[in-house]
Design a protein around this motif. Structure first.
Motif, PDB file in Angstrom:
ATOM      1  N   UNK A  48       3.368  -5.702  -8.755  1.00 43.57           N
ATOM      2  CA  UNK A  48       1.945  -5.414  -8.621  1.00 43.57           C
ATOM      3  C   UNK A  48       1.695  -3.965  -8.189  1.00 43.57           C
ATOM      4  N   UNK A  49       0.661  -3.375  -8.791  1.00 43.19           N
ATOM      5  CA  UNK A  49       0.239  -2.027  -8.430  1.00 43.19           C
ATOM      6  C   UNK A  49      -1.097  -2.029  -7.701  1.00 43.19           C
ATOM      7  N   UNK A  51      -4.443  -4.883  -6.007  1.00 40.53           N
ATOM      8  CA  UNK A  51      -4.825  -6.247  -5.659  1.00 40.53           C
ATOM      9  C   UNK A  51      -5.272  -7.040  -6.879  1.00 40.53           C
ATOM     10  N   UNK A  52      -5.825  -6.369  -7.891  1.00 42.40           N
ATOM     11  CA  UNK A  52      -6.243  -7.094  -9.097  1.00 42.40           C
ATOM     12  C   UNK A  52      -5.045  -7.718  -9.801  1.00 42.40           C
ATOM     13  N   UNK A  53      -3.871  -7.107  -9.684  1.00 44.32           N
ATOM     14  CA  UNK A  53      -2.660  -7.697 -10.260  1.00 44.32           C
ATOM     15  C   UNK A  53      -2.290  -8.987  -9.539  1.00 44.32           C
ATOM     16  N   UNK A  54      -2.482  -8.991  -8.235  1.00 39.62           N
ATOM     17  CA  UNK A  54      -2.181 -10.191  -7.454  1.00 39.62           C
ATOM     18  C   UNK A  54      -3.112 -11.332  -7.864  1.00 39.62           C
ATOM     19  N   UNK A  55      -4.399 -11.017  -7.987  1.00 43.63           N
ATOM     20  CA  UNK A  55      -5.364 -12.036  -8.406  1.00 43.63           C
ATOM     21  C   UNK A  55      -5.011 -12.567  -9.790  1.00 43.63           C
ATOM     22  N   UNK A  56      -4.697 -11.656 -10.709  1.00 40.56           N
ATOM     23  CA  UNK A  56      -4.341 -12.074 -12.065  1.00 40.56           C
ATOM     24  C   UNK A  56      -3.091 -12.945 -12.064  1.00 40.56           C
ATOM     25  N   UNK A  68       5.078 -20.256  -7.730  1.00 40.47           N
ATOM     26  CA  UNK A  68       4.871 -18.888  -7.253  1.00 40.47           C
ATOM     27  C   UNK A  68       5.772 -18.610  -6.053  1.00 40.47           C
ATOM     28  N   UNK A  69       6.441 -17.463  -6.096  1.00 36.93           N
ATOM     29  CA  UNK A  69       7.078 -16.898  -4.899  1.00 36.93           C
ATOM     30  C   UNK A  69       6.440 -15.536  -4.651  1.00 36.93           C
ATOM     31  N   UNK A  70       6.328 -15.157  -3.384  1.00 34.89           N
ATOM     32  CA  UNK A  70       5.688 -13.890  -3.021  1.00 34.89           C
ATOM     33  C   UNK A  70       6.711 -13.006  -2.327  1.00 34.89           C
ATOM     34  N   UNK A  71       6.866 -11.791  -2.844  1.00 35.77           N
ATOM     35  CA  UNK A  71       7.823 -10.854  -2.271  1.00 35.77           C
ATOM     36  C   UNK A  71       7.103  -9.691  -1.599  1.00 35.77           C
ATOM     37  N   UNK A  72       7.396  -9.498  -0.317  1.00 38.45           N
ATOM     38  CA  UNK A  72       6.964  -8.304   0.386  1.00 38.45           C
ATOM     39  C   UNK A  72       8.161  -7.385   0.528  1.00 38.45           C
ATOM     40  N   UNK A  73       8.894  -7.554   1.659  1.00 39.75           N
ATOM     41  CA  UNK A  73      10.136  -6.814   1.841  1.00 39.75           C
ATOM     42  C   UNK A  73      11.353  -7.526   1.292  1.00 39.75           C
ATOM     43  N   UNK A  74      11.216  -8.818   0.979  1.00 35.46           N
ATOM     44  CA  UNK A  74      12.357  -9.588   0.463  1.00 35.46           C
ATOM     45  C   UNK A  74      13.424  -9.835   1.503  1.00 35.46           C
ATOM     46  N   UNK A  75      13.050  -9.812   2.795  1.00 32.38           N
ATOM     47  CA  UNK A  75      14.036  -9.818   3.874  1.00 32.38           C
ATOM     48  C   UNK A  75      14.310 -11.196   4.458  1.00 32.38           C
ATOM     49  N   UNK A  86      10.094 -19.586 -12.075  1.00 32.97           N
ATOM     50  CA  UNK A  86       8.704 -19.441 -11.668  1.00 32.97           C
ATOM     51  C   UNK A  86       8.240 -18.010 -11.830  1.00 32.97           C
ATOM     52  N   UNK A  87       7.156 -17.670 -11.118  1.00 30.55           N
ATOM     53  CA  UNK A  87       6.581 -16.336 -11.165  1.00 30.55           C
ATOM     54  C   UNK A  87       6.695 -15.703  -9.781  1.00 30.55           C
ATOM     55  N   UNK A  88       7.285 -14.518  -9.720  1.00 33.31           N
ATOM     56  CA  UNK A  88       7.385 -13.769  -8.475  1.00 33.31           C
ATOM     57  C   UNK A  88       6.263 -12.728  -8.433  1.00 33.31           C
ATOM     58  N   UNK A  89       5.445 -12.806  -7.389  1.00 30.59           N
ATOM     59  CA  UNK A  89       4.433 -11.786  -7.140  1.00 30.59           C
ATOM     60  C   UNK A  89       5.066 -10.761  -6.213  1.00 30.59           C
ATOM     61  N   UNK A  90       5.474  -9.638  -6.777  1.00 33.43           N
ATOM     62  CA  UNK A  90       6.223  -8.612  -6.063  1.00 33.43           C
ATOM     63  C   UNK A  90       5.268  -7.520  -5.589  1.00 33.43           C
ATOM     64  N   UNK A  91       5.102  -7.440  -4.278  1.00 33.32           N
ATOM     65  CA  UNK A  91       4.184  -6.465  -3.678  1.00 33.32           C
ATOM     66  C   UNK A  91       4.866  -5.160  -3.293  1.00 33.32           C
ATOM     67  N   UNK A  92       6.165  -5.020  -3.584  1.00 28.94           N
ATOM     68  CA  UNK A  92       6.940  -3.911  -3.040  1.00 28.94           C
ATOM     69  C   UNK A  92       6.469  -2.543  -3.516  1.00 28.94           C
ATOM     70  N   UNK A  93       5.683  -2.485  -4.588  1.00 26.17           N
ATOM     71  CA  UNK A  93       5.117  -1.219  -5.030  1.00 26.17           C
ATOM     72  C   UNK A  93       3.825  -0.855  -4.333  1.00 26.17           C
ATOM     73  N   UNK A  94       3.297  -1.756  -3.520  1.00 24.66           N
ATOM     74  CA  UNK A  94       2.035  -1.530  -2.814  1.00 24.66           C
ATOM     75  C   UNK A  94       2.360  -1.171  -1.364  1.00 24.66           C
TER      76      UNK A  94
END
Length: 460
Positions: A48-49, A51-56, A68-75, A86-94
């Motif tokens: 994701x680049x 918040x609209x990507x997260x919503x989509x 759905x899995x959600x990735x922040x730091x992946x720690x 499944x689908x990983x929502x990767x926030x690491x670019x934000x």
């Protein structure tokens, strides 16, 4: 469920960020997480680049019935940042961090790490309680409570959260704070990733200049005496001090290491730390007046990515002589090859001055926590190392109060998940029923809703 190619193309075209499938370059790197024990293959990864990507992504996954899995730091040691098929929502670019030095606040995007955050806030001589490994994401740590080196003076990370922007299970972006969606705000402060995808966090900041910090390491034969001293000294210490004690085996040999961070006046800190520094015959003493970032990086080299991990933890109200003898006896008699540790983390202070039900994080009265940690490289050694971790925890368990820090919890079953949320579990179930009744966000230490009905059924 199989998703047709046309749907995937339309989804990709709607994104500002990148959509990866298994055939794409970069896919294998994107699915790797901190704990190398985890080897999962998601169907889609959305980097994701905005918040609209997260919503989509939330809407697409719900419509196609993809987990759905959600990735922040992946720690997370659990590996909840990635799922199979499944689908990983990767926030690491934000990772944007905006600091207001006058108001002493900072807003950080959901993929920010504590290293990112500390660099931004320390430019103004400010900080808030954050993870002690810089590569840890702010999201997972804060949502699980947030133990850190400033916790005795300024509370947990979640105690310093002022507001959060959250994409809920129905794809709605809401703000949670004491004034808006206050029930959700309560649940975000210790309820893990159960209630939505947090795309930004607003924190209260505090003046944190140079600190008195570093390590003192004692030979293992001095561990009993040093730990008895530590129990009384750390319990009576001023809030400015956090001091952790760790029985550890390293390539340089075994020992008892103390990591300290005193965030007050340096002269006052010297007096507080003098009894520890005069204790026994330490092999190493690196304590000095240093930038806060220095103590935040004490464990950076130890926790390199690509290693396999087994963790198990619990809280301690009273660190008795019997508890000390039990863990030292075990460590001496059953010491494995590097890297193994029994870490005793310093709580109390400001953490204990928040009531149990004021936030979702329930374990406010514990003076210390114990974390059994085993780390190794060769997959062939996994069974042996996990067995050691379980034996070690079994030795410590009679002295624990029964709960668990959700951020240290592995795949330990529903009973341990309930224990991790403690006295606040039923209230969290009610929030799950309201905000995620279909359990869309279930790759976490999961709080199960009362009924797993489709989200659309709850909305009619």
């Amino acid at each position: 469920m199989t998703v047709n190619g046309n749907s995937i193309r339309q989804f990709r075209d709607s994104l500002r960020g990148q959509l990866l499938v298994p055939e794409n370059e970069g896919y294998d790197e994107a699915r790797q997480v901190f704990n190398a024990m985890i080897d999962r293959r998601p169907a889609l990864i959305v980097r994701c680049a905005h918040v609209t990507d997260v919503i989509a992504a939330v809407n697409f996954a719900r419509e196609t019935e993809l987990p759905i899995a959600v990735r922040g730091g992946g720690h997370s040691v659990l590996g909840s940042a990635v799922c199979d098929e499944g689908l990983v929502i990767d926030l690491s670019g934000m990772t944007n961090v905006s600091v207001d030095p006058d108001k002493r606040t900072a807003r950080a995007a959901g993929g920010t790490t504590w290293g990112d955050f500390d660099r931004a806030t320390q430019a103004y001589g400010l900080a808030t309680t954050g993870g002690i490994v810089p590569s840890t994401g702010i999201g997972g740590l804060t949502l699980g409570g947030g133990i850190g080196r400033l916790n005795r003076k300024y509370g947990l990370a979640c105690d310093n959260l002022l507001s959060a922007e959250v994409v809920t299970a129905d794809g709605t972006l809401v703000t949670a704070s004491v004034d808006e969606h206050e029930d959700l705000f309560w649940g975000l402060r210790g309820g893990g990733g159960n209630l939505g995808v947090v795309t930004s966090f607003e924190y209260r900041l505090h003046p944190v200049g140079p600190v008195l910090g570093g390590e003192i390491i004692f030979p293992l034969d001095q561990a009993r005496t040093a730990l008895r001293f530590y129990r009384d000294w750390s319990t009576d210490a001023p809030d400015e001090l956090r001091a952790d004690a760790t029985l550890v085996s390293t390539p340089d040999g075994p020992g008892l290491a103390f990591e300290v961070c005193y965030c007050g006046e340096i002269d006052a800190g010297e007096k507080v730390l003098r009894p520890l520094r005069q204790l026994g015959s330490p092999m190493l003493d690196t304590i000095d007046s240093v930038p806060y970032a220095t103590v935040q990086n004490l464990l950076t080299e130890v926790f390199q990515p690509g290693m396999r991990h087994y963790w198990k933890s619990g809280f301690v109200r009273e660190f008795s002589d019997d508890a000390i003898n039990a863990i030292v006896d075990f460590f001496v008699a059953d010491m494995p090859a590097p890297f193994a540790a029994i870490a005793i983390e310093h709580l109390g202070g400001a953490v204990s001055r928040v009531e149990t039900h004021d936030t979702a994080f329930a374990y406010r009265q514990a003076k210390h926590s114990i974390l059994v940690l085993r780390m190794w490289d060769d997959p062939a050694d996994s069974e042996t190392n996990i067995a050691w971790g379980r034996r070690c925890y079994a030795r410590a368990e009679p002295f624990l109060e029964g709960g668990a820090y959700v951020n240290y919890l592995g795949d330990e079953g529903e009973t341990r998940v309930r224990a991790a949320y403690g006295a606040n579990y039923e209230r969290l179930v009610a929030l799950k029923n309201k905000y995620d009744p279909a359990n869309v966000f279930r790759f976490n230490q999961n709080i199960k809703p009362t009924s797993d009905m489709p989200l659309s059924a709850h909305q009619t």
